[in-house]
Design an enzyme around this catalytic site. Structure first.
Site, PDB file in Angstrom:
ATOM      1  CB  ALA A 124       5.212  50.631   8.026  1.00 22.79           C
ATOM      2  CG  ASN A 190       6.485  59.383  11.075  1.00 21.46           C
ATOM      3  OD1 ASN A 190       6.050  60.500  11.340  1.00 21.46           O
ATOM      4  ND2 ASN A 190       7.769  59.162  10.843  1.00 21.46           N
ATOM      5  CG  HIS A 218       3.849  48.188  12.198  1.00 19.82           C
ATOM      6  ND1 HIS A 218       4.349  49.038  13.157  1.00 19.82           N
ATOM      7  CD2 HIS A 218       4.641  48.336  11.106  1.00 19.82           C
ATOM      8  CE1 HIS A 218       5.395  49.679  12.672  1.00 19.82           C
ATOM      9  NE2 HIS A 218       5.599  49.266  11.435  1.00 19.82           N
TER      10      HIS A 218
END
EC number: 1.4.1.21
Length: 267
Positions: A124, A190, A218
């Site tokens: 991601a 992750n 993020h």
């Protein structure tokens, strides 16, 4: 033709299968599948004509070019080790398992010995090509700040003693190193392990639960003697599994597609 075996016929396994069948992943086919839940494996088999395998041992003995681990952190060691020993490349979705440095080194050394590859999708986040270049200098700092909707973090929050329904404003629910982060948020973070592997430097991780958030956000900061990288990505949650981002699934699809294509773009 890239022959693919899938271990774990849940959301990611189904998504990869869909993208093979609709032609997004070209020159590839699903040849074998395995899941502890036979019905899930049967569903994928019926869609693709793939062989339903009775075990991981059974699957890795098939004529395959690539084994996709889409099962769980706990299953990574067995799937990756048996795939490599049986002369198969392996794509690992549950990258969090590799926070265990002994396991990472074991699998890396095994892949080198047998002449096979371990593929880790970017997941991601973005900027990994630049980060790999930055690490050729001296990495000084790696920080990942992740903000997700409370619902996406619900299971982990409950395990940590939070009452998700009581979170009315954004709150930092974790701040620490990558190793502790993946233990406490195994289904959500992750990317912190992927980032740390790319940088060859343990990331500091901050996780924010935001009841008003609609997207998974993020924010990366990497400082090196060569330069500094700042990246901010806002991702739509993966419809089939809102705990992760749609981009994580698409990154795996892109990686597999690239394996079957003659031209590679990027580091």
């Amino acid at each position: 033709m890239l022959k693919i075996g899938i271990v774990g016929c849940g959301a990611i396994g189904n998504f990869i299968t869909k993208k093979v069948l609709d032609g997004t992943i070209k020159n590839a086919k699903i040849s074998a599948v395995y899941d502890r839940n036979f019905d899930k494996a049967k569903t994928l088999s019926e869609r693709t004509g793939a062989k339903i395998c009775s075990s991981i041992d059974d699957l890795v003995k098939e004529d395959l070019d690539l084994v996709v681990e889409a099962a769980s952190i706990k299953a990574v060691e067995e799937i990756a080790e048996k795939s490599l020993i049986n002369n198969k490349d392996v794509l690992i979705m549950s990258v969090g398992a590799l926070a265990d440095k002994k396991l990472f080194l074991k699998l890396r050394d095994l892949a080198k010995t047998v002449g096979r590859k371990i593929y880790l999708p970017s997941g991601a986040i973005g900027g990994l090509d630049a980060i790999k270049a930055l690490r050729l200098g001296e990495i000084e700092e790696v920080v990942l700040k992740t903000t997700k909707p409370v619902a996406a973090l619900e299971d982990a929050l409950k395990n940590l003693g939070y009452k998700p329904e009581d979170i009315k404003n954004p709150v930092i629910v974790f701040e620490g190193d990558v190793f502790k982060a993946i233990k406490e948020f195994p289904a959500n973070i992750n990317v912190s392990v992927t980032l740390s592997i790319a940088a060859e430097f343990p990331a500091k991780v901050v996780i924010v639960a935001d009841p008003n958030a609609k997207l998974n956000k993020h924010e990366l900061f990497v400082k090196s003697s060569i330069g500094t990288l700042r990246v901010c990505i806002e991702n739509v949650p993966f419809e089939e599994n809102p705990r992760t981002s749609a981009l994580a699934a698409y990154s795996a699809v892109r990686l597999i597609r690239d394996l079957a294509e003659p031209v590679k773009v990027g580091t």
